[in-house]
Write a protein that holds these residues in place. Structure first.
Motif, PDB file in Angstrom:
ATOM      1  N   ASP A 131     -38.529  -5.959   9.082  1.00  0.00           N
ATOM      2  CA  ASP A 131     -38.000  -6.812   8.006  1.00  0.00           C
ATOM      3  C   ASP A 131     -37.861  -8.278   8.407  1.00  0.00           C
ATOM      4  O   ASP A 131     -37.881  -9.154   7.536  1.00  0.00           O
ATOM      5  CB  ASP A 131     -36.660  -6.277   7.496  1.00  0.00           C
ATOM      6  CG  ASP A 131     -36.823  -5.115   6.531  1.00  0.00           C
ATOM      7  OD1 ASP A 131     -37.969  -4.857   6.109  1.00  0.00           O
ATOM      8  OD2 ASP A 131     -35.811  -4.475   6.186  1.00  0.00           O
ATOM      9  N   LYS A 132     -37.740  -8.565   9.693  1.00  0.00           N
ATOM     10  CA  LYS A 132     -37.565  -9.954  10.119  1.00  0.00           C
ATOM     11  C   LYS A 132     -38.726 -10.845   9.654  1.00  0.00           C
ATOM     12  O   LYS A 132     -38.491 -11.897   9.046  1.00  0.00           O
ATOM     13  CB  LYS A 132     -37.383 -10.040  11.630  1.00  0.00           C
ATOM     14  CG  LYS A 132     -37.028 -11.429  12.101  1.00  0.00           C
ATOM     15  CD  LYS A 132     -36.739 -11.477  13.581  1.00  0.00           C
ATOM     16  CE  LYS A 132     -36.389 -12.900  13.996  1.00  0.00           C
ATOM     17  NZ  LYS A 132     -36.151 -12.999  15.425  1.00  0.00           N
ATOM     18  N   PRO A 133     -39.996 -10.458   9.870  1.00  0.00           N
ATOM     19  CA  PRO A 133     -41.083 -11.311   9.360  1.00  0.00           C
ATOM     20  C   PRO A 133     -41.162 -11.324   7.829  1.00  0.00           C
ATOM     21  O   PRO A 133     -41.578 -12.323   7.240  1.00  0.00           O
ATOM     22  CB  PRO A 133     -42.348 -10.723   9.971  1.00  0.00           C
ATOM     23  CG  PRO A 133     -41.983  -9.419  10.559  1.00  0.00           C
ATOM     24  CD  PRO A 133     -40.506  -9.383  10.707  1.00  0.00           C
ATOM     25  N   ARG A 134     -40.732 -10.262   7.186  1.00  0.00           N
ATOM     26  CA  ARG A 134     -40.736 -10.236   5.718  1.00  0.00           C
ATOM     27  C   ARG A 134     -39.748 -11.249   5.159  1.00  0.00           C
ATOM     28  O   ARG A 134     -40.059 -11.954   4.194  1.00  0.00           O
ATOM     29  CB  ARG A 134     -40.413  -8.827   5.218  1.00  0.00           C
ATOM     30  CG  ARG A 134     -41.489  -7.812   5.573  1.00  0.00           C
ATOM     31  CD  ARG A 134     -41.086  -6.408   5.211  1.00  0.00           C
ATOM     32  NE  ARG A 134     -42.098  -5.469   5.662  1.00  0.00           N
ATOM     33  CZ  ARG A 134     -41.838  -4.245   6.093  1.00  0.00           C
ATOM     34  NH1 ARG A 134     -40.591  -3.794   6.102  1.00  0.00           N
ATOM     35  NH2 ARG A 134     -42.811  -3.469   6.495  1.00  0.00           N
ATOM     36  N   VAL A 135     -38.571 -11.326   5.780  1.00  0.00           N
ATOM     37  CA  VAL A 135     -37.578 -12.326   5.374  1.00  0.00           C
ATOM     38  C   VAL A 135     -38.154 -13.718   5.608  1.00  0.00           C
ATOM     39  O   VAL A 135     -38.048 -14.604   4.754  1.00  0.00           O
ATOM     40  CB  VAL A 135     -36.251 -12.127   6.146  1.00  0.00           C
ATOM     41  CG1 VAL A 135     -35.330 -13.329   5.976  1.00  0.00           C
ATOM     42  CG2 VAL A 135     -35.549 -10.848   5.697  1.00  0.00           C
ATOM     43  N   LYS A 136     -38.792 -13.906   6.757  1.00  0.00           N
ATOM     44  CA  LYS A 136     -39.399 -15.200   7.086  1.00  0.00           C
ATOM     45  C   LYS A 136     -40.447 -15.586   6.044  1.00  0.00           C
ATOM     46  O   LYS A 136     -40.508 -16.735   5.601  1.00  0.00           O
ATOM     47  CB  LYS A 136     -40.036 -15.131   8.472  1.00  0.00           C
ATOM     48  CG  LYS A 136     -40.716 -16.404   8.915  1.00  0.00           C
ATOM     49  CD  LYS A 136     -41.321 -16.230  10.312  1.00  0.00           C
ATOM     50  CE  LYS A 136     -42.237 -17.383  10.617  1.00  0.00           C
ATOM     51  NZ  LYS A 136     -43.584 -16.977  10.915  1.00  0.00           N
ATOM     52  N   HIS A 137     -41.257 -14.615   5.616  1.00  0.00           N
ATOM     53  CA  HIS A 137     -42.286 -14.889   4.609  1.00  0.00           C
ATOM     54  C   HIS A 137     -41.658 -15.342   3.294  1.00  0.00           C
ATOM     55  O   HIS A 137     -42.168 -16.262   2.643  1.00  0.00           O
ATOM     56  CB  HIS A 137     -43.155 -13.651   4.372  1.00  0.00           C
ATOM     57  CG  HIS A 137     -44.019 -13.303   5.531  1.00  0.00           C
ATOM     58  ND1 HIS A 137     -44.506 -12.029   5.732  1.00  0.00           N
ATOM     59  CD2 HIS A 137     -44.488 -14.042   6.558  1.00  0.00           C
ATOM     60  CE1 HIS A 137     -45.241 -12.001   6.838  1.00  0.00           C
ATOM     61  NE2 HIS A 137     -45.235 -13.221   7.357  1.00  0.00           N
ATOM     62  N   PHE A 138     -40.550 -14.697   2.886  1.00  0.00           N
ATOM     63  CA  PHE A 138     -39.911 -15.119   1.639  1.00  0.00           C
ATOM     64  C   PHE A 138     -39.333 -16.524   1.766  1.00  0.00           C
ATOM     65  O   PHE A 138     -39.470 -17.339   0.861  1.00  0.00           O
ATOM     66  CB  PHE A 138     -38.829 -14.136   1.177  1.00  0.00           C
ATOM     67  CG  PHE A 138     -38.267 -14.489  -0.169  1.00  0.00           C
ATOM     68  CD1 PHE A 138     -39.012 -14.291  -1.320  1.00  0.00           C
ATOM     69  CD2 PHE A 138     -37.014 -15.060  -0.288  1.00  0.00           C
ATOM     70  CE1 PHE A 138     -38.513 -14.647  -2.577  1.00  0.00           C
ATOM     71  CE2 PHE A 138     -36.503 -15.417  -1.534  1.00  0.00           C
ATOM     72  CZ  PHE A 138     -37.257 -15.202  -2.676  1.00  0.00           C
ATOM     73  N   LYS A 139     -38.712 -16.809   2.909  1.00  0.00           N
ATOM     74  CA  LYS A 139     -38.149 -18.146   3.131  1.00  0.00           C
ATOM     75  C   LYS A 139     -39.251 -19.207   3.087  1.00  0.00           C
ATOM     76  O   LYS A 139     -39.061 -20.287   2.530  1.00  0.00           O
ATOM     77  CB  LYS A 139     -37.410 -18.207   4.463  1.00  0.00           C
ATOM     78  CG  LYS A 139     -36.096 -17.451   4.459  1.00  0.00           C
ATOM     79  CD  LYS A 139     -35.435 -17.520   5.831  1.00  0.00           C
ATOM     80  CE  LYS A 139     -34.115 -16.811   5.872  1.00  0.00           C
ATOM     81  NZ  LYS A 139     -33.464 -16.916   7.196  1.00  0.00           N
ATOM     82  N   GLU A 140     -40.409 -18.902   3.683  1.00  0.00           N
ATOM     83  CA  GLU A 140     -41.534 -19.839   3.656  1.00  0.00           C
ATOM     84  C   GLU A 140     -42.067 -20.002   2.236  1.00  0.00           C
ATOM     85  O   GLU A 140     -42.427 -21.101   1.826  1.00  0.00           O
ATOM     86  CB  GLU A 140     -42.657 -19.356   4.574  1.00  0.00           C
ATOM     87  CG  GLU A 140     -42.320 -19.446   6.043  1.00  0.00           C
ATOM     88  CD  GLU A 140     -43.320 -18.713   6.935  1.00  0.00           C
ATOM     89  OE1 GLU A 140     -44.209 -17.979   6.408  1.00  0.00           O
ATOM     90  OE2 GLU A 140     -43.211 -18.862   8.162  1.00  0.00           O
ATOM     91  N   PHE A 141     -42.105 -18.912   1.483  1.00  0.00           N
ATOM     92  CA  PHE A 141     -42.600 -18.938   0.113  1.00  0.00           C
ATOM     93  C   PHE A 141     -41.681 -19.781  -0.781  1.00  0.00           C
ATOM     94  O   PHE A 141     -42.142 -20.625  -1.540  1.00  0.00           O
ATOM     95  CB  PHE A 141     -42.712 -17.510  -0.433  1.00  0.00           C
ATOM     96  CG  PHE A 141     -42.868 -17.432  -1.923  1.00  0.00           C
ATOM     97  CD1 PHE A 141     -44.068 -17.754  -2.533  1.00  0.00           C
ATOM     98  CD2 PHE A 141     -41.802 -17.046  -2.718  1.00  0.00           C
ATOM     99  CE1 PHE A 141     -44.201 -17.695  -3.920  1.00  0.00           C
ATOM    100  CE2 PHE A 141     -41.922 -16.978  -4.092  1.00  0.00           C
ATOM    101  CZ  PHE A 141     -43.133 -17.306  -4.690  1.00  0.00           C
ATOM    102  N   ILE A 142     -40.375 -19.561  -0.665  1.00  0.00           N
ATOM    103  CA  ILE A 142     -39.429 -20.201  -1.574  1.00  0.00           C
ATOM    104  C   ILE A 142     -39.130 -21.643  -1.160  1.00  0.00           C
ATOM    105  O   ILE A 142     -38.727 -22.450  -1.981  1.00  0.00           O
ATOM    106  CB  ILE A 142     -38.143 -19.343  -1.705  1.00  0.00           C
ATOM    107  CG1 ILE A 142     -37.481 -19.547  -3.048  1.00  0.00           C
ATOM    108  CG2 ILE A 142     -37.178 -19.577  -0.596  1.00  0.00           C
ATOM    109  CD1 ILE A 142     -38.213 -19.010  -4.205  1.00  0.00           C
ATOM    110  N   LYS A 143     -39.342 -21.972   0.120  1.00  0.00           N
ATOM    111  CA  LYS A 143     -39.214 -23.324   0.692  1.00  0.00           C
ATOM    112  C   LYS A 143     -37.782 -23.839   0.817  1.00  0.00           C
ATOM    113  O   LYS A 143     -37.510 -24.660   1.648  1.00  0.00           O
ATOM    114  CB  LYS A 143     -40.078 -24.334  -0.040  1.00  0.00           C
ATOM    115  CG  LYS A 143     -41.559 -24.046   0.111  1.00  0.00           C
ATOM    116  CD  LYS A 143     -42.395 -25.117  -0.529  1.00  0.00           C
ATOM    117  CE  LYS A 143     -43.854 -24.905  -0.319  1.00  0.00           C
ATOM    118  NZ  LYS A 143     -44.495 -23.916  -1.133  1.00  0.00           N
TER     119      LYS A 143
END
Length: 131
Positions: free
Chosen positions: A41-53
């Motif tokens: 889940d750690k990279p998944r959270v990171k992906h959402f943070k990158e997506f939402i900016k």
């Protein structure tokens, strides 16, 4: 309803945002010894943070944002449908964590309420969900 509860609804604290709760969710996984789920889940959270900016409140995470995130995971990150659904399952887990912490009202979670991951997958693949 207490004055504190009213104040929280009008002006939520910094801990009531997605980023704060996602970080706390990951910390709790690690503390509970759920290392496999934590590392997934750690990279998944990171992906959402990158997506939402930028940080976002839970009520602002709409079906439209989730649809765009799903497409982002598949097209920009070149991940499979299964991986994209796993990213959305992580989102559901963070929402559930925030609900348990009393940060978010369960009414903010209409998309996944009472649905398992196969129902979420079917919902994502064909909006609106077939009857």
């Amino acid at each position: 309803m207490s004055s504190h509860a009213v104040k929280q609804r009008i002006k939520p604290s910094a801990g009531s945002t997605f980023n704060a709760q996602a970080d706390l969710y990951l910390q709790r996984l690690k503390e509970a010894g759920k290392y496999n789920q934590y590392t997934a889940d750690k990279p998944r959270v990171k992906h959402f943070k990158e997506f939402i900016k930028e940080d976002i409140g839970f009520p602002d995470i709409t079906v439209s944002i989730l649809e765009r995130f799903h497409a982002y995971v598949k097209n920009k990150l070149n991940l499979s449908e299964r991986s994209a659904v796993n990213h959305l399952v992580m989102m559901r887990s963070v929402f559930s964590h925030a609900i348990k912490e009393g940060i978010v009202d369960q009414k903010v979670l209409p998309l996944w309420q009472g649905q398992d991951e196969n129902q979420v997958s079917r919902y994502i693949q064909g909006w609106p969900q077939p009857r």
